[in-house]
Design a protein around this motif. Structure first.
Motif, PDB file in Angstrom:
ATOM      1  N   SER A  43       0.814  -1.215   0.000  1.00  0.00           N
ATOM      2  CA  SER A  43       0.000   0.000   0.000  1.00  0.00           C
ATOM      3  C   SER A  43       0.846   1.262   0.000  1.00  0.00           C
ATOM      4  O   SER A  43       1.957   1.290   0.546  1.00  0.00           O
ATOM      5  N   ALA A  91       0.279   5.905  -0.212  1.00  0.00           N
ATOM      6  CA  ALA A  91      -0.665   7.001  -0.005  1.00  0.00           C
ATOM      7  C   ALA A  91      -1.597   7.167  -1.202  1.00  0.00           C
ATOM      8  O   ALA A  91      -2.734   7.611  -1.056  1.00  0.00           O
ATOM      9  N   LEU A 111      -4.510   4.922  -0.278  1.00  0.00           N
ATOM     10  CA  LEU A 111      -5.105   4.893   1.051  1.00  0.00           C
ATOM     11  C   LEU A 111      -5.265   6.254   1.730  1.00  0.00           C
ATOM     12  O   LEU A 111      -6.002   6.355   2.696  1.00  0.00           O
ATOM     13  N   THR A 112      -4.584   7.273   1.284  1.00  0.00           N
ATOM     14  CA  THR A 112      -4.790   8.572   1.931  1.00  0.00           C
ATOM     15  C   THR A 112      -4.994   9.696   0.914  1.00  0.00           C
ATOM     16  O   THR A 112      -6.008  10.390   0.947  1.00  0.00           O
ATOM     17  N   ILE A 159      -9.605   3.565   5.043  1.00  0.00           N
ATOM     18  CA  ILE A 159      -9.238   3.315   6.437  1.00  0.00           C
ATOM     19  C   ILE A 159      -9.991   2.098   6.978  1.00  0.00           C
ATOM     20  O   ILE A 159      -9.392   1.150   7.494  1.00  0.00           O
ATOM     21  N   PRO A 164      -4.086  -2.428   8.796  1.00  0.00           N
ATOM     22  CA  PRO A 164      -2.668  -2.092   8.648  1.00  0.00           C
ATOM     23  C   PRO A 164      -1.795  -3.146   9.335  1.00  0.00           C
ATOM     24  O   PRO A 164      -2.066  -3.531  10.472  1.00  0.00           O
ATOM     25  N   HIS A 224       4.414  -0.704   8.547  1.00  0.00           N
ATOM     26  CA  HIS A 224       4.947   0.412   7.772  1.00  0.00           C
ATOM     27  C   HIS A 224       6.321  -0.035   7.274  1.00  0.00           C
ATOM     28  O   HIS A 224       7.255  -0.181   8.055  1.00  0.00           O
ATOM     29  N   SER A 233      -0.731  -3.982   3.918  1.00  0.00           N
ATOM     30  CA  SER A 233      -2.105  -3.939   4.407  1.00  0.00           C
ATOM     31  C   SER A 233      -2.827  -5.211   3.992  1.00  0.00           C
ATOM     32  O   SER A 233      -2.470  -5.862   3.004  1.00  0.00           O
ATOM     33  N   GLN A 281      -1.432   6.696   8.937  1.00  0.00           N
ATOM     34  CA  GLN A 281      -2.336   6.868   7.798  1.00  0.00           C
ATOM     35  C   GLN A 281      -3.438   7.876   8.105  1.00  0.00           C
ATOM     36  O   GLN A 281      -3.789   8.697   7.261  1.00  0.00           O
ATOM     37  N   ASP A 332      -1.896  11.230   7.978  1.00  0.00           N
ATOM     38  CA  ASP A 332      -1.594  11.539   6.585  1.00  0.00           C
ATOM     39  C   ASP A 332      -2.856  11.997   5.853  1.00  0.00           C
ATOM     40  O   ASP A 332      -2.842  12.991   5.113  1.00  0.00           O
TER      41      ASP A 332
END
Length: 318
Positions: free
Chosen positions: A88, A90, A93-94, A108, A113, A116, A250, A299, A302
């Motif tokens: 994953s 950004a 996912l963000t 989300i 998750p 990282h 993820s 996340q 972010d």
């Protein structure tokens, strides 16, 4: 979708919920990008390194399209049994949600998750024609410009666009966005002086070694090992400004906690292996290793940050 997931969770074999879970067949790692890019190389490297610690082969599946959304959707809809994972970023996912994209999943709520994995700092570049020698001088020049300086990004709503807009708002920069389709064309115009400045990923800078442009700063908390001569923006006087192109692991929600723990432990081992560590600098990445709770919190932060930055921009992509 929640009801379907609850049903799927109810039929996961009891062995999958036990401590010491080991997958009984190959694990699928979905990479939401085409083969050949830095994320693909990282994913394949981790898949190779994790097979031993996990006790099972990890098969890479590239599912490119819609900025990675198709790959993320594949994982969001998979059974939460630990056998389908997402590399994953950004972009899925963000940032995707922050810029208002219509997504077929909740970035989300629909993912668990796990870990990282890495961070790639972003570099601040300036045209060779610009009369500045360092980041403080560039920021002063951009604040005092009589007309907006054109800055490049790798596309509307990308991290390189939003990072510059964040810096613009915080520092009062007189800059104007010029989006490109990727870094290559932007580099050409930067070197020719048609573009004054830009943010771009460190992997892209490393790939363009020998390019005629000024690399003035990186957005990481500390200097990046592969470019030790380049100071951070914090060293340039921009306090509390960090940004990275992060990569994580993820799974579909609600993957059971013991399964998540087993996957996290195996991928952490792979991340620290000599095989993976020896390649990260070349990929412009730094290992992170934060657990699922910390990764999930990052996340959410972010998403909040880029939502604030994107709100006044009026981005419309769908």
């Amino acid at each position: 979708m929640i009801g379907r997931r609850a049903l799927l969770g109810a039929v996961i074999p009891g062995a999958a919920l036990a401590e010491g879970w080991v997958p009984d067949r190959p694990v699928r790692l979905v990479i939401p990008f085409a083969p050949g890019g830095s994320q693909d190389v990282l994913g394949r490297l981790l898949a190779q390194g994790v097979a031993g610690p996990l006790g099972q082969q990890v098969v890479v599946e590239n599912r490119a399209g819609a900025g990675g959304v198709l790959g993320a959707e594949t994982v969001a809809r998979a059974a939460p049994d630990g056998l389908t994972l997402l590399l994953s970023t950004a972009g899925q996912l963000t940032i995707a949600k922050a810029i208002g994209r219509r997504l077929p999943y909740d970035p989300i709520a629909d993912f668990t998750p796990i870990l990282h994995l890495t961070d790639s700092p972003v570099a601040l570049l300036a045209s060779p024609d610009l009369p500045v020698a360092d980041a403080p001088a560039l920021l002063r020049y951009a604040r005092e410009a009589s007309r907006p300086l054109p800055y490049a990004s790798t596309g509307i709503g990308t991290n390189t666009h939003l990072i510059m807009e964040d810096l613009k708002a915080r520092q009062g920069l007189q800059v104007e966005h010029v989006p490109y389709r990727g870094a290559a064309a932007a580099f050409n115009d930067l070197q020719a002086g048609r573009i004054a400045l830009m943010f771009v990923s460190v992997p892209s800078v490393l790939a363009a070694a020998g390019g005629q442009f000024k690399v003035l700063a990186v957005t990481s908390a500390a200097r990046f090992p592969a470019t030790p001569e380049v100071p951070t923006l914090a060293e340039a006087g921009v306090e509390d400004f960090e940004a990275s192109i992060w990569t994580g692991l993820s799974a579909p929600a609600p993957t059971p906690a013991p399964v998540v723990a087993r996957l996290a432990a195996a991928f952490t081992t792979a991340l620290g292996s000599a095989l993976v560590r020896s390649r990260l600098d070349l990929l412009g990445a730094m290992p992170n290793g934060a657990d699922g709770a910390a990764f999930g919190a990052m996340q959410r932060e972010d998403l909040a940050r880029w939502s604030r930055v994107a709100a006044p921009l009026g981005i419309a992509l769908d």
